[in-house]
Every structure is written in C-alpha cells, then in structure tokens.
Scaffold this active site. Structure first.
Site, PDB file in Angstrom:
ATOM      1  N   HIS A  17     -40.392  24.591 -11.213  1.00 45.36           N
ATOM      2  CA  HIS A  17     -41.623  23.936 -11.669  1.00 45.36           C
ATOM      3  C   HIS A  17     -42.005  24.433 -13.055  1.00 45.36           C
ATOM      4  O   HIS A  17     -42.351  23.640 -13.943  1.00 45.36           O
ATOM      5  CB  HIS A  17     -42.788  24.242 -10.712  1.00 45.36           C
ATOM      6  CG  HIS A  17     -42.654  23.717  -9.335  1.00 45.36           C
ATOM      7  ND1 HIS A  17     -42.768  24.534  -8.230  1.00 45.36           N
ATOM      8  CD2 HIS A  17     -42.435  22.471  -8.862  1.00 45.36           C
ATOM      9  CE1 HIS A  17     -42.636  23.799  -7.135  1.00 45.36           C
ATOM     10  NE2 HIS A  17     -42.412  22.542  -7.489  1.00 45.36           N
ATOM     11  N   LYS A  41     -49.875  18.159   6.717  1.00 49.48           N
ATOM     12  CA  LYS A  41     -48.849  19.135   6.380  1.00 49.48           C
ATOM     13  C   LYS A  41     -49.372  20.557   6.596  1.00 49.48           C
ATOM     14  O   LYS A  41     -50.532  20.852   6.321  1.00 49.48           O
ATOM     15  CB  LYS A  41     -48.437  18.943   4.914  1.00 49.48           C
ATOM     16  CG  LYS A  41     -47.207  19.695   4.503  1.00 49.48           C
ATOM     17  CD  LYS A  41     -46.779  19.280   3.094  1.00 49.48           C
ATOM     18  CE  LYS A  41     -45.597  20.087   2.637  1.00 49.48           C
ATOM     19  NZ  LYS A  41     -45.183  19.750   1.289  1.00 49.48           N
ATOM     20  N   ARG A  90     -33.769  17.483  -9.870  1.00 49.74           N
ATOM     21  CA  ARG A  90     -32.774  18.536  -9.681  1.00 49.74           C
ATOM     22  C   ARG A  90     -31.383  17.984  -9.414  1.00 49.74           C
ATOM     23  O   ARG A  90     -30.396  18.624  -9.717  1.00 49.74           O
ATOM     24  CB  ARG A  90     -33.172  19.433  -8.498  1.00 49.74           C
ATOM     25  CG  ARG A  90     -34.425  20.221  -8.709  1.00 49.74           C
ATOM     26  CD  ARG A  90     -34.819  20.937  -7.455  1.00 49.74           C
ATOM     27  NE  ARG A  90     -35.169  19.915  -6.452  1.00 49.74           N
ATOM     28  CZ  ARG A  90     -35.533  20.155  -5.217  1.00 49.74           C
ATOM     29  NH1 ARG A  90     -35.575  21.389  -4.772  1.00 49.74           N
ATOM     30  NH2 ARG A  90     -35.850  19.194  -4.395  1.00 49.74           N
ATOM     31  N   SER A 127     -39.190  24.811  -3.278  1.00 49.27           N
ATOM     32  CA  SER A 127     -40.230  25.575  -2.570  1.00 49.27           C
ATOM     33  C   SER A 127     -39.825  25.841  -1.129  1.00 49.27           C
ATOM     34  O   SER A 127     -40.096  26.913  -0.595  1.00 49.27           O
ATOM     35  CB  SER A 127     -41.564  24.829  -2.611  1.00 49.27           C
ATOM     36  OG  SER A 127     -42.073  24.791  -3.921  1.00 49.27           O
TER      37      SER A 127
END
Length: 151
Positions: A17, A41, A90, A127
C-alpha cells in the site's frame, strides 16, 4: 485540484500500500486514504488502530488525508468531490477483479480509476498474508511500515 481516493480495509496497511501511495503522490494534489467499513467483515485490527497506523506513517505528508466511509466508494468520492480512485495491481487476477469494478464505477459515475502496478519487491504482499503471519507468531516487520510494528 487533482484529488484521489485510495480505498481499502488496510487491515493492516502494508508496504505494498505504501509503495502505491508514495508513487502516486507526484500525480495528485491530494490523496485521501479511505478506510472502508464493512459491518459484515471481521477485522483483526480495530478501526482506530488502522487509522492510527496510517496517520502515523504519513504524519509529515500534507498531501495525505485519512478518512473512513461506508457504502459505495463512488458515493464517497462524489460526497468529497473527488474525481479519481487509485488502485494498486499486484498480478493478473487483481487486474481482472479491479477492471470489473472500475468499469462499473465508470458506468455509474464520471469517476476514473487510476491503476499503478506494485513494485516487484512488494507485489507478493497482501494484508491477508500479513494477518496470517502475525496470527502465527511470525515476523511481519518486512511487510508493514514501522507504524504497525510500533503498536
């Protein structure tokens, strides 16, 4: 003024990030790191912790602001009068996923998505991988900024 929102859960913020944010700084007058809140979540780090990780990492960068939001990212962009969404890519799977979201956002609004490829040395960091390493007692210091380690 060119303003961008960099949305995510940042649970926690990673060096991937940070790479995207730092490389985007010359492109925008302001970058709002927008922590999305999803009540469905479960997060490892509290919202306050995630805010602090980011604020501490960018406490000397006047072009960075940190906000939280719920709902659609484009609604938040419109609320803040922001014309760009910043996203990092990515791998090819990220591209396919992000492309569909960007096209949907573009169809629903005039907001453009700007993609930056992550640097080769951070492209493997996510993450979820960091959380797994952390849960299992591993050293996450090579994956996250010092602001995360210090807490």
């Amino acid at each position: 003024m060119r303003r961008a929102i960099f949305p995510g859960s940042f649970d926690p913020i990673t060096l991937g990030h940070v790479d995207i944010i730092n490389r985007a700084l010359p492109l925008f007058d302001e970058i709002i790191i927008a922590i999305g809140i999803n009540t469905d979540k479960t997060y490892m780090f509290s919202l306050e912790q995630r805010l602090n990780f980011i604020k501490e990492n960018y406490n000397n960068e006047p072009k960075i602001k940190v906000e939280t939001y719920t709902g659609l990212t484009i609604d938040f962009c419109q609320k803040l009068d922001v014309d760009f969404i910043l996203r990092g890519l990515r791998n090819p799977a990220d591209f396919e996923f992000e492309k569909a979201i960007a096209q949907t956002n573009r169809k629903l609004s005039n907001i453009e998505t700007v993609f930056l490829l992550t640097s080769a040395d951070t492209s493997f960091i996510s993450s979820s991988i960091v959380r797994d390493v952390y849960r299992n007692g591993g050293d996450i210091s090579i994956f996250v900024p010092k602001s995360v380690i210090e807490k």
